[in-house]
Design an enzyme around this catalytic site. Structure first.
Site, PDB file in Angstrom:
ATOM      1  N   ARG A  93       0.752  -1.359  -0.084  1.00 16.48           N
ATOM      2  CA  ARG A  93       0.097   0.420   0.114  1.00 16.48           C
ATOM      3  C   ARG A  93       1.040   1.569   0.233  1.00 16.48           C
ATOM      4  NH1 ARG A  93      -3.651  -2.723  -1.738  1.00 16.48           N
ATOM      5  NH2 ARG A  93      -5.626  -3.154  -0.819  1.00 16.48           N
ATOM      6  N   GLU A 104      -2.254   7.948  -5.530  1.00 15.17           N
ATOM      7  CA  GLU A 104      -2.433   7.489  -6.184  1.00 15.17           C
ATOM      8  C   GLU A 104      -4.102   7.249  -6.499  1.00 15.17           C
ATOM      9  OE1 GLU A 104      -1.694   3.046  -5.667  1.00 15.17           O
ATOM     10  OE2 GLU A 104      -3.592   1.997  -5.539  1.00 15.17           O
ATOM     11  N   HIS A 162      -0.189  -0.317  -9.633  1.00 17.41           N
ATOM     12  CA  HIS A 162      -1.346  -1.156  -9.161  1.00 17.41           C
ATOM     13  C   HIS A 162      -1.791  -2.456  -9.272  1.00 17.41           C
ATOM     14  CE1 HIS A 162      -3.340  -1.153  -4.973  1.00 17.41           C
ATOM     15  NE2 HIS A 162      -3.262  -2.497  -5.412  1.00 17.41           N
TER      16      HIS A 162
HETATM   17  P1  NAI Z   1      -1.594 -11.372   5.371  1.00 18.96           P
HETATM   18  O1  NAI Z   1      -2.484 -10.730   6.064  1.00 18.96           O
HETATM   19  O2  NAI Z   1      -1.411 -12.819   5.272  1.00 18.96           O
HETATM   20  O3  NAI Z   1       0.205 -10.493   5.935  1.00 18.96           O
HETATM   21  C1  NAI Z   1       0.111  -9.443   6.500  1.00 18.96           C
HETATM   22  C2  NAI Z   1       1.724  -9.685   6.708  1.00 18.96           C
HETATM   23  O4  NAI Z   1       1.821  -8.736   7.145  1.00 18.96           O
HETATM   24  C3  NAI Z   1       1.094 -10.332   8.416  1.00 18.96           C
HETATM   25  O5  NAI Z   1       1.861 -11.580   8.441  1.00 18.96           O
HETATM   26  C4  NAI Z   1       1.206  -9.905   9.471  1.00 18.96           C
HETATM   27  O6  NAI Z   1       1.464  -9.996  10.614  1.00 18.96           O
HETATM   28  C5  NAI Z   1       2.510  -8.692   8.828  1.00 18.96           C
HETATM   29  N1  NAI Z   1       2.459  -7.668   9.885  1.00 18.96           N
HETATM   30  C6  NAI Z   1       1.006  -7.128  10.349  1.00 18.96           C
HETATM   31  N2  NAI Z   1       1.715  -5.660  10.918  1.00 18.96           N
HETATM   32  C7  NAI Z   1       2.912  -5.411  10.783  1.00 18.96           C
HETATM   33  C8  NAI Z   1       3.836  -4.177  10.642  1.00 18.96           C
HETATM   34  N3  NAI Z   1       3.603  -3.243  11.986  1.00 18.96           N
HETATM   35  N4  NAI Z   1       4.970  -4.720  10.536  1.00 18.96           N
HETATM   36  C9  NAI Z   1       5.578  -5.483   9.848  1.00 18.96           C
HETATM   37  N5  NAI Z   1       4.843  -6.946   9.534  1.00 18.96           N
HETATM   38  C10 NAI Z   1       3.509  -6.395   9.840  1.00 18.96           C
HETATM   39  O7  NAI Z   1      -1.232 -10.819   3.655  1.00 18.96           O
HETATM   40  P2  NAI Z   1      -0.665 -10.944   2.805  1.00 18.96           P
HETATM   41  O8  NAI Z   1      -1.988 -11.107   1.283  1.00 18.96           O
HETATM   42  O9  NAI Z   1       0.330 -11.757   2.032  1.00 18.96           O
HETATM   43  O10 NAI Z   1      -0.857  -9.617   1.715  1.00 18.96           O
HETATM   44  C11 NAI Z   1      -0.278  -8.292   2.428  1.00 18.96           C
HETATM   45  C12 NAI Z   1      -0.432  -6.894   1.618  1.00 18.96           C
HETATM   46  O11 NAI Z   1      -0.425  -6.879   0.378  1.00 18.96           O
HETATM   47  C13 NAI Z   1      -2.192  -6.521   1.374  1.00 18.96           C
HETATM   48  O12 NAI Z   1      -2.057  -6.148   3.049  1.00 18.96           O
HETATM   49  C14 NAI Z   1      -2.486  -5.635   1.157  1.00 18.96           C
HETATM   50  O13 NAI Z   1      -1.831  -4.560   0.745  1.00 18.96           O
HETATM   51  C15 NAI Z   1      -1.517  -6.013  -0.169  1.00 18.96           C
HETATM   52  N6  NAI Z   1      -0.797  -6.208  -1.398  1.00 18.96           N
HETATM   53  C16 NAI Z   1      -1.676  -5.865  -3.045  1.00 18.96           C
HETATM   54  C17 NAI Z   1      -1.909  -6.534  -4.120  1.00 18.96           C
HETATM   55  C18 NAI Z   1      -1.464  -5.647  -5.115  1.00 18.96           C
HETATM   56  O14 NAI Z   1      -2.178  -5.819  -6.456  1.00 18.96           O
HETATM   57  N7  NAI Z   1      -0.399  -4.182  -5.131  1.00 18.96           N
HETATM   58  C19 NAI Z   1      -2.964  -7.579  -3.700  1.00 18.96           C
HETATM   59  C20 NAI Z   1      -3.133  -7.917  -2.748  1.00 18.96           C
HETATM   60  C21 NAI Z   1      -2.383  -7.315  -1.383  1.00 18.96           C
END
Ligand code: NAI
Length: 344
Positions: free
Chosen positions: A231, A260, A292
Site C-alpha cells: 500500500r 494514487e 497497482h
Molecule cells: P497477510 O494478512 O497474509 O500478511 C500480512 C502480514 O503483515 C502478516 O504476517 C502480519 O503479521 C504482518 N504485519 C502486520 N503488521 C505489521 C507491521 N507493523 N510490520 C510488519 N508486518 C506486519 O496479507 P497478504 O495477503 O500477504 O498481503 C499483504 C499486503 O499486500 C496486503 O495488506 C495488501 O496491502 C497488499 N496487496 C497488494 C496487491 C497489489 O495488487 N499490489 C494485491 C493484494 C495485496
C-alpha cells in the site's frame, strides 16, 4: 436471480464476472465511476454493491448507501483500509476476498526488482531503436545479497521462497512471526541496517503508516533498493524522493503510491500531473512505477470474481458471511461472527 451493482468497472474485471455470474445466479449492473460520496446514489435499490481498492467508502458514502437500501459492500480485493468500518457497523455488512493469488503479487515484486536492477525496461526501448549500446545498463548479482522482507503473511512468504531461489539471504520483520517457518526474523531496525533490498508485504494500518520514512531510511545502507507492492502510504513519498535525490536509496520499485486514488487505473497521458512528488519520482532513472497491477493475473481475476460472487450469494441466501470483516473483528476484538453468525 439477485441483482448487484459494480463500481469502478474495468474491461478485465467484466470478463471474469460475466463468466461466473450464471453459476451464482446473480445479475450485474456495471458502473464506470468509482464509489464515493458523489456516486453512492447510483446504487439506489441495490442491496449489494461491489467496490474496489481506490473507492472512497467513508461515512458519507456508507450513509447514502444505507439510506438507499444497500446492506452489503462486497470488496473485490484483500485490503480494506479505504472502508470506514465504524460507520458501516450495524448498517452495512462488509465482505472481502482475503486471498486470490499471493503468487501474482510476489511474482510482480520480483519482476519489478529484476527489471529495475538489470535495466530491462531501458534495454527493450533501446534495441527497438537499434541502439545496441550497453552503456548505463550495469546491474548487480542478486545472489549473495540480503533481502529484508517486512510482513511474512501469504504474499511475504511466497516472496521469500522466490528470493531463496535466487540465492538471496533473506531476513524478515513481522510483529507476529511464524514459529518454525525457517524464516530468520530480526527487528525492524536490524532489517533496515542489514538489507541491500527491502520489500514491503504488510497491510496499511495506523502502525504501518509511513513505516518507511526519513527515520527508517537513515538506518539503511547507502544504495538500498526499496520495493513496495503493498500500500502506498507505507512509504512517506516525500522522504523517499529526498532519499533518491541524495542517492541514499539506490532504486525504488513501486506498484502503489500514497496519493494514487485519482491517478492509478486511469489514462492520464493527456493530463497535467499536479502531484509534483510523483512526477519527480517517476522521472528518475532508478525508479520503476506500475499502476497497482501486481494482482493482475488471469488466476487472480478469476478467484476475485469467484469469491466476490460467492460472498454475495451467501448474503442473499441469509447464510453466515465467510469473509465478513467489521471494525471489531478487524481489531481482533469480540465479534458475533465468532459464534458462526454475521458480525451484527
Ligand atoms: P497477510 O494478512 O497474509 O500478511 C500480512 C502480514 O503483515 C502478516 O504476517 C502480519 O503479521 C504482518 N504485519 C502486520 N503488521 C505489521 C507491521 N507493523 N510490520 C510488519 N508486518 C506486519 O496479507 P497478504 O495477503 O500477504 O498481503 C499483504 C499486503 O499486500 C496486503 O495488506 C495488501 O496491502 C497488499 N496487496 C497488494 C496487491 C497489489 O495488487 N499490489 C494485491 C493484494 C495485496
Amino acid at each position: 436471480m439477485n441483482k448487484i451493482c459494480f463500481f469502478d468497472t474495468k474491461p478485465y474485471d467484466k470478463i471474469f464476472f460475466e463468466e461466473l455470474k450464471e453459476k451464482y445466479q446473480i445479475e450485474i449492473e456495471y458502473f464506470e465511476p468509482k464509489l464515493g460520496p458523489k456516486t453512492a446514489f447510483m446504487a439506489k435499490g441495490y442491496e449489494a454493491v461491489v467496490a474496489f481498492v481506490n473507492d472512497a467508502i467513508d461515512q458519507e458514502t456508507i450513509d447514502t448507501l444505507y439510506q438507499n437500501g444497500t446492506k452489503l459492500i462486497a470488496m473485490r480485493c484483500a485490503g480494506y483500509n479505504n472502508v470506514d468500518f465504524k460507520a458501516a457497523y450495524d448498517k452495512v455488512h462488509v465482505v472481502r476476498v482475503p486471498a486470490y493469488s499471493p503468487y501474482a503479487v510476489a511474482e510482480h515484486a520480483m519482476a519489478l526488482l529484476l527489471t529495475l536492477n538489470r535495466k530491462i525496461h531501458k534495454a527493450y526501448v533501446r534495441t527497438r531503436d537499434f541502439n545496441f549500446s550497453l552503456n548505463g545498463l550495469t546491474g548487480f548479482d542478486l545472489h549473495g545479497k540480503t533481502m529484508g522482507v517486512i510482513g511474512t503473511g501469504k504474499i511475504g512468504r511466497i516472496f521469500i521462497d522466490i528470493c531463496k531461489g535466487f540465492g538471496l539471504n533473506v531476513i524478515a520483520y513481522d510483529p507476529y512471526p511464524i514459529p518454525d517457518a525457517g524464516i530468520s526474523y530480526v527487528t525492524l531496525e536490524e532489517l533496515c541496517k542489514q538489507s541491500d533490498i527491502i520489500s514491503l508485504h504488510c497491510p496499511l494500518t495506523k502502525d504501518t503508516f509511513h513505516l518507511i520514512d526519513q527515520k527508517t531510511i537513515s538506518l539503511m545502507k547507502k544504495g538500498v533498493y526499496i520495493i513496495n507492492t503493498s500500500r502506498g502510504a507505507l512509504v512517506n513519498s516525500e522522504d523517499l524522493m529526498e532519499a533518491l535525490k541524495s542517492e541514499k536509496v539506490g532504486g525504488a520499485c513501486l506498484d502503489v503510491y500514497e496519493e494514487e486514488t485519482e491517478l492509478f487505473y486511469e489514462d492520464m497521458s493527456y493530463s497535467i500531473i499536479h502531484d509534483d512528488v510523483l512526477a519527480r519520482i517517476i522521472s528518475m532513472p532508478n525508479v520503476i512505477v506500475t499502476s497497482h497491477q501486481a494482482f493482475l493475473t488471469k488466476e487472480a481475476l478469476h478467484n476475485i470474481a469467484d469469491t466476490t460472487l460467492s460472498n454475495c450469494r451467501e448474503f442473499f441466501d441469509d447464510l453466515p458471511l465467510t469473509n465478513e470483516i467489521c471494525y471489531q473483528c478487524s481489531k481482533g476484538d469480540n465479534c458475533h461472527r465468532k459464534k458462526n453468525n454475521r458480525c451484527f
